[in-house]
Design an enzyme around this catalytic site. Structure first.
Site, mmCIF file in Angstrom:
data_model
loop_
_atom_site.group_PDB
_atom_site.id
_atom_site.type_symbol
_atom_site.label_atom_id
_atom_site.label_comp_id
_atom_site.label_asym_id
_atom_site.label_seq_id
_atom_site.Cartn_x
_atom_site.Cartn_y
_atom_site.Cartn_z
ATOM 1 N N HIS A 1 0.841 -1.195 0.000
ATOM 2 C CA HIS A 1 0.000 0.000 0.000
ATOM 3 C C HIS A 1 0.880 1.250 0.000
ATOM 4 O O HIS A 1 1.936 1.284 0.627
ATOM 5 C CB HIS A 1 -0.903 0.025 1.235
ATOM 6 C CG HIS A 1 -1.979 -1.004 1.225
ATOM 7 N ND1 HIS A 1 -3.054 -0.969 0.366
ATOM 8 C CD2 HIS A 1 -2.144 -2.129 1.971
ATOM 9 C CE1 HIS A 1 -3.834 -2.008 0.580
ATOM 10 N NE2 HIS A 1 -3.300 -2.727 1.548
ATOM 11 N N LYS B 1 19.043 -9.811 7.753
ATOM 12 C CA LYS B 1 20.434 -9.464 7.484
ATOM 13 C C LYS B 1 21.228 -10.752 7.284
ATOM 14 O O LYS B 1 20.870 -11.807 7.814
ATOM 15 C CB LYS B 1 21.031 -8.640 8.624
ATOM 16 C CG LYS B 1 20.324 -7.321 8.879
ATOM 17 C CD LYS B 1 21.016 -6.539 9.979
ATOM 18 C CE LYS B 1 20.270 -5.240 10.278
ATOM 19 N NZ LYS B 1 20.171 -4.376 9.092
ATOM 20 N N ALA C 1 13.333 -18.812 9.524
ATOM 21 C CA ALA C 1 11.913 -18.726 9.855
ATOM 22 C C ALA C 1 11.590 -17.371 10.486
ATOM 23 O O ALA C 1 12.323 -16.863 11.322
ATOM 24 C CB ALA C 1 11.541 -19.859 10.816
ATOM 25 N N ARG D 1 25.367 -15.624 7.775
ATOM 26 C CA ARG D 1 26.384 -16.592 7.360
ATOM 27 C C ARG D 1 26.580 -16.485 5.845
ATOM 28 O O ARG D 1 25.626 -16.201 5.117
ATOM 29 C CB ARG D 1 25.982 -18.028 7.725
ATOM 30 C CG ARG D 1 26.014 -18.317 9.204
ATOM 31 C CD ARG D 1 25.538 -19.723 9.509
ATOM 32 N NE ARG D 1 26.465 -20.750 9.031
ATOM 33 C CZ ARG D 1 27.535 -21.165 9.688
ATOM 34 N NH1 ARG D 1 27.840 -20.627 10.866
ATOM 35 N NH2 ARG D 1 28.303 -22.117 9.215
#
Length: 243
Positions: A150, A217, A197, A220
């Site tokens: 939106h 972010k 997750a 690894r």
């Protein structure tokens, strides 16, 4: 010899009748349970979407060996959706192309899902401009992928009434999106990326890395020395050399 009186005989008769009634109720409940579950499995099998079903033929492409489980979520704009081969789309998955059901998409493919993908139960993939998912991409359940947000530029107009903003989304081959991950408009995820997750992904994500968090972010990266913590996450590390 023990002779039972009338009261004892009556009690035995009542006990026998209650046991018989209980057994009949258990048998009826078990039979009904079996019938319901058998029927549901038959419905699920009959409701599968495959390349040779009417629902599969409604898609711009629905590849050989691909299956959409029953029951589905909301599905519309099939003529703007292409699904590759040997892809599994789980139960209650919503896939849509365009804004409203029945919209004329002028032959454009707005949502493309590659070969050998797995889309987890309850996920939503909503394409208004362009969502591209590469081959061998797997998702956990309840992943949300969209190319539209939106607008909120005008503070005097309700956000829901403002014109939405579309930005293409792409997910590279071989990537894995963990349960509950959210992929926002404009996200470009590289190849063989793990999205943890519950993460919320925006912007560009390089190949062969693990991202986590809100916003996500890199935590690894794959280097010549193998998988190591990202330099951005651990400033004690030296420069990262890509493999």
């Amino acid at each position: 010899m023990l002779v039972l009186g009338p009261a004892a005989r009556d009690n035995d008769l009542v006990t026998w009748w209650m046991r018989l009634k209980w057994r009949a109720n258990v048998a009826r409940r078990d039979a009904l349970w079996r019938a319901v579950h058998w029927g549901w499995r038959e419905f699920q099998q009959a409701g599968l979407v495959t390349a040779d079903t009417p629902a599969g033929r409604a898609f711009a492409r629905f590849g050989r060996g691909s299956i959409m489980a029953f029951p589905p979520g909301s599905v519309f704009g099939e003529n703007g959706i292409a699904v590759g081969e040997d892809t599994l789309i789980g139960q209650l998955v919503t896939v849509s192309a365009g804004t409203v059901p029945g919209q004329d998409l002028c032959g454009m493919t707005l949502l493309a899902i590659g070969d050998r993908c797995v889309i987890g139960r309850g996920s939503h993939i909503v394409a208004h401009q362009s969502v591209t998912i590469g081959d061998d991409v797997w998702t956990g359940p309840y992943v949300y992928i969209t190319d539209q947000n939106h607008g909120y530029e005008d503070p005097d107009v309700p956000i829901g009434s403002q014109f939405p903003v579309n930005r293409p989304v792409s997910i590279g081959a071989g990537s894995w999106l963990g349960a509950g991950a959210i992929i926002l408009p404009g996200a470009r995820i590289g190849r063989n990326v793990v999205v943890a997750a519950g993460s919320v992904v925006r912007g560009d994500v390089q190949d062969q890395c693990v991202v986590a968090g809100v916003p996500a972010k890199v935590v690894r990266e794959h280097t010549q020395a193998g998988w190591l913590p990202a330099r951005a996450a651990d400033p004690r590390l030296g420069p990262v050399t890509r493999s």
